[in-house]
Design a protein around this motif. Sequence first.
Motif, PDB file in Angstrom:
ATOM      1  N   LYS A   1       0.832  -1.213   0.000  1.00  0.00           N
ATOM      2  CA  LYS A   1       0.000   0.000   0.000  1.00  0.00           C
ATOM      3  C   LYS A   1       0.862   1.256   0.000  1.00  0.00           C
ATOM      4  O   LYS A   1       0.474   2.286  -0.532  1.00  0.00           O
ATOM      5  N   ASP A   2       2.038   1.183   0.614  1.00  0.00           N
ATOM      6  CA  ASP A   2       2.968   2.310   0.650  1.00  0.00           C
ATOM      7  C   ASP A   2       4.066   2.170  -0.405  1.00  0.00           C
ATOM      8  O   ASP A   2       5.076   2.885  -0.350  1.00  0.00           O
ATOM      9  N   LYS A   3       3.882   1.221  -1.347  1.00  0.00           N
ATOM     10  CA  LYS A   3       4.824   0.961  -2.460  1.00  0.00           C
ATOM     11  C   LYS A   3       6.197   0.500  -1.969  1.00  0.00           C
ATOM     12  O   LYS A   3       7.231   0.940  -2.443  1.00  0.00           O
ATOM     13  N   TYR A   4       6.175  -0.422  -1.005  1.00  0.00           N
ATOM     14  CA  TYR A   4       7.396  -1.054  -0.509  1.00  0.00           C
ATOM     15  C   TYR A   4       7.367  -2.526  -0.850  1.00  0.00           C
ATOM     16  O   TYR A   4       6.331  -3.182  -0.708  1.00  0.00           O
ATOM     17  N   ASN A   5       8.501  -3.064  -1.290  1.00  0.00           N
ATOM     18  CA  ASN A   5       8.679  -4.511  -1.358  1.00  0.00           C
ATOM     19  C   ASN A   5       9.099  -4.973   0.025  1.00  0.00           C
ATOM     20  O   ASN A   5       9.506  -4.163   0.863  1.00  0.00           O
ATOM     21  N   LEU A   6       9.013  -6.269   0.273  1.00  0.00           N
ATOM     22  CA  LEU A   6       9.246  -6.770   1.623  1.00  0.00           C
ATOM     23  C   LEU A   6      10.165  -7.989   1.585  1.00  0.00           C
ATOM     24  O   LEU A   6      10.038  -8.829   0.693  1.00  0.00           O
ATOM     25  N   ARG A   7      11.080  -8.041   2.539  1.00  0.00           N
ATOM     26  CA  ARG A   7      11.907  -9.226   2.757  1.00  0.00           C
ATOM     27  C   ARG A   7      11.804  -9.588   4.225  1.00  0.00           C
ATOM     28  O   ARG A   7      11.680  -8.712   5.070  1.00  0.00           O
ATOM     29  N   VAL A   8      11.870 -10.885   4.519  1.00  0.00           N
ATOM     30  CA  VAL A   8      11.778 -11.364   5.903  1.00  0.00           C
ATOM     31  C   VAL A   8      13.091 -12.068   6.251  1.00  0.00           C
ATOM     32  O   VAL A   8      13.529 -12.963   5.522  1.00  0.00           O
TER      33      VAL A   8
ATOM     34  N   TYR B   1       8.338 -10.645  -0.623  1.00  0.00           N
ATOM     35  CA  TYR B   1       7.083 -10.205  -1.232  1.00  0.00           C
ATOM     36  C   TYR B   1       7.479  -9.048  -2.133  1.00  0.00           C
ATOM     37  O   TYR B   1       7.807  -7.962  -1.655  1.00  0.00           O
ATOM     38  N   THR B   2       7.518  -9.302  -3.436  1.00  0.00           N
ATOM     39  CA  THR B   2       8.034  -8.329  -4.395  1.00  0.00           C
ATOM     40  C   THR B   2       6.961  -7.968  -5.409  1.00  0.00           C
ATOM     41  O   THR B   2       6.271  -8.850  -5.911  1.00  0.00           O
ATOM     42  N   CYS B   3       6.850  -6.680  -5.709  1.00  0.00           N
ATOM     43  CA  CYS B   3       5.818  -6.185  -6.629  1.00  0.00           C
ATOM     44  C   CYS B   3       6.433  -5.347  -7.744  1.00  0.00           C
ATOM     45  O   CYS B   3       7.504  -4.779  -7.594  1.00  0.00           O
ATOM     46  N   ASN B   4       5.682  -5.245  -8.834  1.00  0.00           N
ATOM     47  CA  ASN B   4       6.026  -4.336  -9.919  1.00  0.00           C
ATOM     48  C   ASN B   4       5.083  -3.150  -9.799  1.00  0.00           C
ATOM     49  O   ASN B   4       3.925  -3.231 -10.206  1.00  0.00           O
TER      50      ASN B   4
ATOM     51  N   THR C   1      -1.172  -3.941  -9.761  1.00  0.00           N
ATOM     52  CA  THR C   1       0.197  -4.212  -9.335  1.00  0.00           C
ATOM     53  C   THR C   1       0.380  -5.707  -9.081  1.00  0.00           C
ATOM     54  O   THR C   1      -0.134  -6.235  -8.102  1.00  0.00           O
ATOM     55  N   PRO C   2       1.124  -6.395  -9.975  1.00  0.00           N
ATOM     56  CA  PRO C   2       1.370  -7.822  -9.729  1.00  0.00           C
ATOM     57  C   PRO C   2       2.461  -7.999  -8.678  1.00  0.00           C
ATOM     58  O   PRO C   2       3.420  -7.233  -8.627  1.00  0.00           O
ATOM     59  N   CYS C   3       2.287  -9.003  -7.825  1.00  0.00           N
ATOM     60  CA  CYS C   3       3.256  -9.275  -6.763  1.00  0.00           C
ATOM     61  C   CYS C   3       3.587 -10.761  -6.736  1.00  0.00           C
ATOM     62  O   CYS C   3       2.816 -11.585  -7.232  1.00  0.00           O
ATOM     63  N   ASN C   4       4.720 -11.084  -6.141  1.00  0.00           N
ATOM     64  CA  ASN C   4       5.191 -12.455  -6.064  1.00  0.00           C
ATOM     65  C   ASN C   4       5.711 -12.716  -4.656  1.00  0.00           C
ATOM     66  O   ASN C   4       6.460 -11.915  -4.113  1.00  0.00           O
ATOM     67  N   ILE C   5       5.298 -13.843  -4.088  1.00  0.00           N
ATOM     68  CA  ILE C   5       5.809 -14.265  -2.782  1.00  0.00           C
ATOM     69  C   ILE C   5       6.751 -15.437  -3.005  1.00  0.00           C
ATOM     70  O   ILE C   5       6.417 -16.378  -3.722  1.00  0.00           O
ATOM     71  N   GLN C   6       7.915 -15.366  -2.389  1.00  0.00           N
ATOM     72  CA  GLN C   6       8.853 -16.488  -2.416  1.00  0.00           C
ATOM     73  C   GLN C   6       9.180 -16.860  -0.981  1.00  0.00           C
ATOM     74  O   GLN C   6       9.483 -15.996  -0.167  1.00  0.00           O
ATOM     75  N   MET C   7       9.091 -18.153  -0.706  1.00  0.00           N
ATOM     76  CA  MET C   7       9.394 -18.658   0.629  1.00  0.00           C
ATOM     77  C   MET C   7      10.676 -19.486   0.545  1.00  0.00           C
ATOM     78  O   MET C   7      10.840 -20.280  -0.379  1.00  0.00           O
ATOM     79  N   ASN C   8      11.554 -19.312   1.512  1.00  0.00           N
ATOM     80  CA  ASN C   8      12.789 -20.084   1.557  1.00  0.00           C
ATOM     81  C   ASN C   8      12.451 -21.519   1.930  1.00  0.00           C
ATOM     82  O   ASN C   8      11.921 -21.778   3.007  1.00  0.00           O
ATOM     83  N   VAL C   9      12.760 -22.447   1.047  1.00  0.00           N
ATOM     84  CA  VAL C   9      12.421 -23.858   1.244  1.00  0.00           C
ATOM     85  C   VAL C   9      13.111 -24.436   2.473  1.00  0.00           C
ATOM     86  O   VAL C   9      12.564 -25.281   3.160  1.00  0.00           O
ATOM     87  N   GLN C  10      14.291 -23.938   2.804  1.00  0.00           N
ATOM     88  CA  GLN C  10      15.044 -24.458   3.958  1.00  0.00           C
ATOM     89  C   GLN C  10      14.218 -24.374   5.235  1.00  0.00           C
ATOM     90  O   GLN C  10      14.293 -25.238   6.085  1.00  0.00           O
ATOM     91  N   TYR C  11      13.404 -23.322   5.363  1.00  0.00           N
ATOM     92  CA  TYR C  11      12.619 -23.127   6.568  1.00  0.00           C
ATOM     93  C   TYR C  11      11.156 -23.497   6.377  1.00  0.00           C
ATOM     94  O   TYR C  11      10.336 -23.212   7.202  1.00  0.00           O
TER      95      TYR C  11
END
Length: 169
Positions: free
Chosen positions: A126-133, A144-147, A153-163
Amino acid sequence: MLRHKLLSLIAITFSPIFLLLTTPSIAETSSIPKYSDAPLNLELLNNPKGGVVTANTIKLTGLTTPSLWLAKEISENKLLDNWIAYPTTQAESSRVDLVVNQQIWSLLDYLERYEFVNRLGSTARKDKYNLRVFNYQGDLLATYTCNFQTNPTPCNIQMNVQYKLGSNR
């Protein structure tokens, strides 16, 4: 002749299915940028500089973005420890790095983690920020990355498989 009609019938029947399988979806055609590969800088939690905002930053003149304080206080208080929000630069879009409590994160299953990332990613979007955890060890747990150049606005979530399965194995 019968064979030709049968082949035509098969082609007509399966053409829409073939088109559905081969036509790219909106998510595939819109380019979502790769998440930032900059390392987590935990020093900024105690000494923010250069327009960086953390959970401990308070603006005296108005609201501070991104507005993650309410999420932290209401439902994420034990999981979400802090965050570092970086303004847009010439090299990168604005992003927020969440720092989570690894003990609590490891208790969550994959869907609970995904829901957490999606909820806070939507708030940051909503504030035009991408997010990393991250955890405090600097391990990237999810993104959580968006264009923001396209609408919607398309966005993509990627989860680290290790965790992914609730363990660090």
